[in-house]
Each structure stands twice: as structure tokens, then as C-alpha cells.
Design a protein around this motif. Sequence first.
Motif, mmCIF file in Angstrom:
data_model
loop_
_atom_site.group_PDB
_atom_site.id
_atom_site.type_symbol
_atom_site.label_atom_id
_atom_site.label_comp_id
_atom_site.label_asym_id
_atom_site.label_seq_id
_atom_site.Cartn_x
_atom_site.Cartn_y
_atom_site.Cartn_z
ATOM 1 N N HIS A 288 52.445 109.555 -9.246
ATOM 2 C CA HIS A 288 52.022 110.819 -9.859
ATOM 3 C C HIS A 288 50.665 110.670 -10.528
ATOM 4 O O HIS A 288 49.799 111.553 -10.424
ATOM 5 C CB HIS A 288 53.070 111.270 -10.886
ATOM 6 N N GLN A 289 50.458 109.563 -11.234
ATOM 7 C CA GLN A 289 49.162 109.324 -11.869
ATOM 8 C C GLN A 289 48.060 109.164 -10.827
ATOM 9 O O GLN A 289 46.937 109.670 -10.987
ATOM 10 C CB GLN A 289 49.242 108.071 -12.746
ATOM 11 N N LEU A 290 48.386 108.432 -9.746
ATOM 12 C CA LEU A 290 47.407 108.240 -8.682
ATOM 13 C C LEU A 290 47.004 109.571 -8.050
ATOM 14 O O LEU A 290 45.814 109.831 -7.814
ATOM 15 C CB LEU A 290 47.994 107.293 -7.629
ATOM 16 N N GLU A 291 47.985 110.422 -7.780
ATOM 17 C CA GLU A 291 47.688 111.733 -7.183
ATOM 18 C C GLU A 291 46.848 112.585 -8.115
ATOM 19 O O GLU A 291 45.892 113.256 -7.691
ATOM 20 C CB GLU A 291 49.000 112.442 -6.853
ATOM 21 N N ALA A 292 47.167 112.579 -9.407
ATOM 22 C CA ALA A 292 46.408 113.377 -10.378
ATOM 23 C C ALA A 292 44.971 112.901 -10.477
ATOM 24 O O ALA A 292 44.019 113.696 -10.516
ATOM 25 C CB ALA A 292 47.090 113.329 -11.745
ATOM 26 N N LEU A 293 44.769 111.575 -10.520
ATOM 27 C CA LEU A 293 43.417 111.048 -10.627
ATOM 28 C C LEU A 293 42.599 111.306 -9.355
ATOM 29 O O LEU A 293 41.400 111.587 -9.417
ATOM 30 C CB LEU A 293 43.476 109.543 -10.919
ATOM 31 N N GLU A 294 43.247 111.208 -8.196
ATOM 32 C CA GLU A 294 42.532 111.510 -6.944
ATOM 33 C C GLU A 294 42.115 112.972 -6.900
ATOM 34 O O GLU A 294 41.002 113.302 -6.479
ATOM 35 C CB GLU A 294 43.424 111.168 -5.751
ATOM 36 N N THR A 295 43.014 113.864 -7.336
ATOM 37 C CA THR A 295 42.665 115.298 -7.387
ATOM 38 C C THR A 295 41.512 115.540 -8.346
ATOM 39 O O THR A 295 40.568 116.279 -8.048
ATOM 40 C CB THR A 295 43.889 116.119 -7.824
ATOM 41 N N ALA A 296 41.561 114.897 -9.525
ATOM 42 C CA ALA A 296 40.481 115.052 -10.505
ATOM 43 C C ALA A 296 39.162 114.526 -9.944
ATOM 44 O O ALA A 296 38.095 115.124 -10.144
ATOM 45 C CB ALA A 296 40.844 114.317 -11.792
ATOM 46 N N SER A 297 39.234 113.404 -9.222
ATOM 47 C CA SER A 297 38.014 112.835 -8.644
ATOM 48 C C SER A 297 37.416 113.751 -7.591
ATOM 49 O O SER A 297 36.202 113.978 -7.554
ATOM 50 C CB SER A 297 38.339 111.462 -8.041
ATOM 51 N N LEU A 298 38.292 114.303 -6.728
ATOM 52 C CA LEU A 298 37.801 115.213 -5.696
ATOM 53 C C LEU A 298 37.159 116.458 -6.310
ATOM 54 O O LEU A 298 36.095 116.922 -5.870
ATOM 55 C CB LEU A 298 38.949 115.610 -4.759
#
Length: 479
Positions: A288-298
Motif C-alpha cells: 500500500h505504501q509503495l502504491e501510494a508513493l508511486e502514485t505521488a511520484s507520477l
Amino acid sequence: MKQNSKIWQKFDIFSLRLRLILGIALVSALGLGGLASWTSWKMQQILINSHKYNIAKIADRLPRDVLLYNEMMPIETSLQKAINNLTSKDTFLWVKGADHKIIAKSNNWHLLSDETASQLMSLTEMLVKPELGKVSQRYFILCSGTLPGNGKVLGKLFVVQDVTSEQIMFMAMVRSLAIASILVIIVICVVIAFYIQHSLQPLRQLNQMTAVISLSDLGQAQLYLKNAPTEVKELANTFNMMLSRLAQSWEQERQFVSNVSHELRTPLTIVNGYLQSVLRRQNNLNPHQLEALETASLETERTIRLLQDLLDLARADSGYLHLRKELCLLNDLVAEVVSMAEKYSGRVIKIESINREIEAIIDYNRLKQVLINLIDNAVKYSAADTPVIIKLNLQSEEVIIQVCDHGFGIPLQHQSRIFERFYRVDEARTSTTGGSGLGLSIVKTFVESMGGKVSVRSRLGEGSIFTISLPAAPLPIKV
């Protein structure tokens, strides 16, 4: 069809020129028509009234003459003598008894046709007051009265005067006056039309000057009319003040966009750097943290690109867009862009080019960004199983680059606006595509900065073709 359109524009029913001409023509027609009608009526009154006066005078004098002659001769002889004395070439008299039989008449009836004489003598009633009448296609002043004698009524007196020649002359004069009035109105309209056209010339000049003012000219644009009327000069001054306010407003808006883009880009770049650093140590993150950070990065990267686009547009508007133009081989540029796009999108992108090297003086990185934007659009708005085709050709002194897809297509009513900033076609550009509405505006700005042009041709359900035209590099001079 075009000729009919030009004629319709020339005779625009809503134009100020036509309204003024019609208004003046109407006023002239009413004024001259009223004057001509009043003049005709007054002339007829003068002409007819003089004859009426003569007839009334005869009708009043005849009974007195009969009584005077009756003192010396019988009544019948006195009546005939009095009628003969008052008879003239155009004046006809007769007296009817109680049984409506003619007992005396003037001796000039042979001057009238039998039909006219018969119709006149058959009249039994006339007004006491002289009036104009028409009998057998001729015009007469008609009057009647009683004829007294020896204490009794001898009969009824009829007096008429032939005014046919005067009436025909009067009617001819009225026709001439009407024709002259129409000709005068036409001449007035023609003269006024030329005068109005000349008077409206300053307004046309003002319209032409304002039509060519572009966004880049707002700060320097000044409207000046040397020999214009005061009202038009005031209008030009008002336009100048409005242009000045627009220029100030546009400059403030451009400066604001530039400042905001510049100020936000740096902190977002730092934020994105931290996000990338955290993502590189993803072993310590749960899914969940990985998905959130990837979305924020994109989203951070997308926002940075948006800010960069805004900054480029602001620089282009202010004339500070820096271009590094140099002689480039476009075949290599197109191949490099297509290779990058295939790896990024996983789509089949074909190149169709003539079998020769094509060179142009361009900014390599800017044109590369232009092609990436167009290919990105073609990939987004076409099915995954359809190819994207890049065509590179040389036509006369122009380099032609076309990006073709077989996608959704662009509705005709939107094609003229898709290069505007933040403009999105709802049917094709949804929120899922992630477009900002600035990509095509950036394309147009960069291509025009390099001296080229960009256009689109599209049909719904068949796809779109974006065409870039750039000046070709001049051929080397052979020694």
C-alpha cells in the motif's frame, strides 16, 4: 456561390451605410413627394378657381340681363339675347323649362361633338356652386341655378365651361413633375451613397487596423486616424485605452504564470527527488505504501511537466523562448524519437520516408519534444492494435513531417481550437488519459518559433493526421 456571397455582403441589410441611404431616400421621397403633391394641388386650385369664378359670375349676371332686355323685348327674345351675349368659345349655356325641355341655348354647341352635347343637355341636376366634372372624356366646370322672370321662374339655368385643354396640360405637368421628383430622389441617393461611403471610410480603416492586432502587438498597438471626424477619433482613443489595459492585464497574467511556474517547479523537483529516493529503498515498504508513493511520484512528475510547459509558453509570449537552431539531419531525429516511443508505449510505430537525407535548421531538442507530444497523443487516442505512422518527406522547399493514427478522430467543430491552451475535446480527452490540454499548444508554439506551421486533418472513426511544415535547409552552393 462566392459571387452571390460577395453581393450579399455588399448589400447587407444591417449595414449602417444601407440604413443611412434608405433613411435619406425615404425622407427625400416624402419631402419631394409632399412638395410636388402640394404644388400640384395648389396649381389646380388656382386654375380651376379662376374658371369657377367666371362661371359663377355668368350664372349671377344672366338673370339681370334677361330682366333688362325684357323691358324692351319679349321674354323669349330677351333670354336668347342675354345667353348670346355671355357665350364664348369655351362657355356653353342652356335653359330648361319645368317640363325639362330646352327653351333657350347658346349658339356654339357645334364646337362640341354630338355625344358630348347630348350628354350635357341630358343633365337635369347640377350643383349651384361651380364644380369640376368629366363628361364624355372631357373636363367641364359645371354650375346651375334658377332663372326668374316677370315674377315667376322661367326655368333652370345651366352654365358649363370646357377646361379640357387646361386639365390635360395640367396632368402632363404633374407627370413631368413626378418624373423630375423621382430623378431628383435617385440623384440624391447616388450622391448621398458616395458621400456616406466616404464618411464611413474612417470606420473601415479602424476596423482594418483592429483586425490585424495580435496578442504580441497589444503593448505597441496604437490606432490613429488623421482626417477622421471627431467622433471616430474619440472611438479610436477609446480603443487605444482599451488596448493599453488589455496589454497590462496580459502582461500581469503572463508574469504571474511565469513566476508561479518557476517558483513551484523547484520545490516539486525536490519533492520528486525524495520520492524517487524512497522508492529505491522499496524493500522497507508494504504494498500500500509503495502504491501510494508511486502514485505521488507520477503526479509530481506530471505537475512538473505541466509547470515546464507553462513556463515555456510564458517565455514564448514574452519573446524570451531560447532556441538553439542548428543544421540537423531529420532522418536520425525521427528514428530516435520513434525508438524511444516504441519502448515507452509498447506500440508499433512505422516510419515512411523518402530514400534520401533531409536536413533543416531547427532546435533539435524542441522538435524532438514536438514529435514526442504528437506521438503520445496518437498512442493515447487510438486502439492498441493499430499502428502509428510517421511520414517524412521533402516538398519543394519545405520539410513535411506527418504523424498519422487510426484512432477516434477529432470532431470538425473542435479542429480549429485544439491548439488553444487548456482546450480539450470531451469526446476523446477524458480524465483517464492524463492530458493537460497544453501539449498541442506547446507543439504549435515550438513549430512556429522555428519558422514552421502545424495543422490537423481528421475524421471521426478514421483517425487524425498532424502535419508539420518546416523550411528545408538551403542546398550548398556548388563552386
